[in-house]
Design an enzyme around this catalytic site. Structure first.
Site, short mmCIF file in Angstrom:
data_model
loop_
_atom_site.label_atom_id
_atom_site.label_comp_id
_atom_site.label_asym_id
_atom_site.label_seq_id
_atom_site.Cartn_x
_atom_site.Cartn_y
_atom_site.Cartn_z
CB ALA A 193 -9.26 0.93 3.25
CG PHE A 194 -5.07 3.97 7.57
CD1 PHE A 194 -4.28 5.10 7.72
CD2 PHE A 194 -5.54 3.32 8.70
CE1 PHE A 194 -3.96 5.58 8.99
CE2 PHE A 194 -5.23 3.77 9.97
CZ PHE A 194 -4.45 4.91 10.12
CB ALA A 212 -11.33 -4.61 -1.09
CB VAL A 213 -9.93 -3.93 4.72
CG1 VAL A 213 -8.83 -4.24 5.72
CG2 VAL A 213 -9.99 -2.42 4.46
CB ILE A 214 -8.47 -8.97 1.89
CG1 ILE A 214 -9.44 -8.40 0.84
CG2 ILE A 214 -8.55 -10.49 1.94
CD1 ILE A 214 -9.12 -8.82 -0.58
CB ALA A 265 -0.19 -13.78 7.87
CG HIS A 274 -1.70 -4.08 8.72
ND1 HIS A 274 -1.84 -3.78 7.39
CD2 HIS A 274 -1.30 -2.94 9.31
CE1 HIS A 274 -1.53 -2.51 7.19
NE2 HIS A 274 -1.19 -1.98 8.34
NE ARG A 317 -19.61 -10.46 2.23
CZ ARG A 317 -19.53 -11.79 2.15
NH1 ARG A 317 -18.79 -12.38 1.16
NH2 ARG A 317 -20.18 -12.57 2.99
N1 LIG Z 1 -3.95 -4.41 3.72
C1 LIG Z 1 -4.81 -3.50 3.14
C2 LIG Z 1 -4.53 -2.14 3.10
N2 LIG Z 1 -3.38 -1.67 3.67
C3 LIG Z 1 -2.88 -0.33 3.37
C4 LIG Z 1 -3.53 0.75 4.22
O1 LIG Z 1 -4.88 0.98 3.82
C5 LIG Z 1 -2.77 2.08 4.08
O2 LIG Z 1 -2.84 2.52 2.73
C6 LIG Z 1 -1.31 1.90 4.47
O3 LIG Z 1 -1.25 1.36 5.78
C7 LIG Z 1 -0.56 3.25 4.43
O4 LIG Z 1 -1.18 4.17 5.27
N3 LIG Z 1 -5.39 -1.27 2.54
C8 LIG Z 1 -6.55 -1.72 1.96
O5 LIG Z 1 -7.33 -0.93 1.43
N4 LIG Z 1 -6.84 -3.06 2.00
C9 LIG Z 1 -6.02 -3.96 2.56
O6 LIG Z 1 -6.33 -5.19 2.57
C1 LIG Z 2 -5.59 -5.81 5.87
C2 LIG Z 2 -4.14 -5.87 5.71
O1 LIG Z 2 -3.42 -4.96 6.01
C3 LIG Z 2 -3.56 -7.18 5.31
O2 LIG Z 2 -3.98 -7.44 3.98
C4 LIG Z 2 -2.05 -7.16 5.36
O3 LIG Z 2 -1.65 -8.51 5.28
P1 LIG Z 2 -0.67 -9.09 6.43
O4 LIG Z 2 -1.48 -9.04 7.72
O5 LIG Z 2 -0.36 -10.52 5.99
O6 LIG Z 2 0.54 -8.21 6.47
#
Ligand SMILES: Nc1c(NC[C@H](O)[C@H](O)[C@H](O)CO)[nH]c(=O)[nH]c1=O
Ligand SMILES: CC(=O)[C@@H](O)COP(=O)(O)O
Length: 161
Positions: A56-57, A80-82, A85, A88, A127
């Site tokens: 997503a980033f 989907a950003v979930i 722990a 992040h 969702r």
């Molecule tokens: N943890 C999730 C991520 N993490 C990856 C970042 O989006 C990005 O691709 C990485 O940090 C490299 O730049 N991305 C999601 O879409 N959903 C997550 O839950």
């Molecule tokens: C949204 C995230 O980057 C997350 O899913 C990464 O998981 P964690 O916080 O346990 O490294």
């Protein structure tokens, strides 16, 4: 004057779906929901392009490049950003939301924010086409409404109020 957008895609309107592969079992359902909703609202499937980013980033940059082509009436960012722990989640979800909004304001192309930012996997599934609807389909309906709305505003330029 009153401006509002209908939910029938104008003839020839072009859409781009920018999706992220992270949690792709969920994101694919958002993409399917968006594609189906666009077509059901009258969009031409041949005028819907899809791009996949790692996560997503990266969505805002891809959306920006697509908007810069001038080819699209609206762009849908789906992901989907979930929460995990660590913190992040905040460092991903915040910049994605502000990045998508920045692309929209910088380019004038509607960028629909269809990125799930949820605490649990269950919330994500809910969702992505189950009991809380499909955020991809919602983004699609909003995209069509925005295309109509902006075209009606542009068409009113120079008309007396
Ligand atoms: N943890 C999730 C991520 N993490 C990856 C970042 O989006 C990005 O691709 C990485 O940090 C490299 O730049 N991305 C999601 O879409 N959903 C997550 O839950
Ligand atoms: C949204 C995230 O980057 C997350 O899913 C990464 O998981 P964690 O916080 O346990 O490294």
């Amino acid at each position: 004057m009153q401006f509002e957008g209908s939910l029938v895609a104008p003839d020839g309107s072009r859409f781009a779906i920018v999706a992220s592969r992270f949690n792709d079992a969920i994101v694919r359902r958002l993409v399917d929901g968006a594609q189906e909703a666009l077509v059901r609202h009258g969009a031409d499937a041949d005028l819907i392009d899809t791009a996949w980013a790692p996560g997503a980033f990266e969505l805002p940059l891809v959306a920006n490049r697509l908007a810069a082509t001038g080819r699209y009436d609206a762009i849908l960012c789906l992901g989907a950003v979930i929460r995990g722990a660590t913190a992040h989640f905040e460092y991903v979800s915040g910049p994605v939301a502000s990045g998508c909004a920045r692309v929209m304001m910088d380019t004038g192309v509607p960028v629909m924010f269809g990125v799930l930012t949820v605490d649990t996997l269950d919330q994500a599934w809910e969702r992505a086409g189950t009991k809380a609807g499909n955020k991809g389909a919602e983004a699609a309906a909003g995209a069509i409404e925005m295309v109509h709305l902006l075209r009606s505003i542009d068409a009113s330029e120079g008309q007396p109020s």
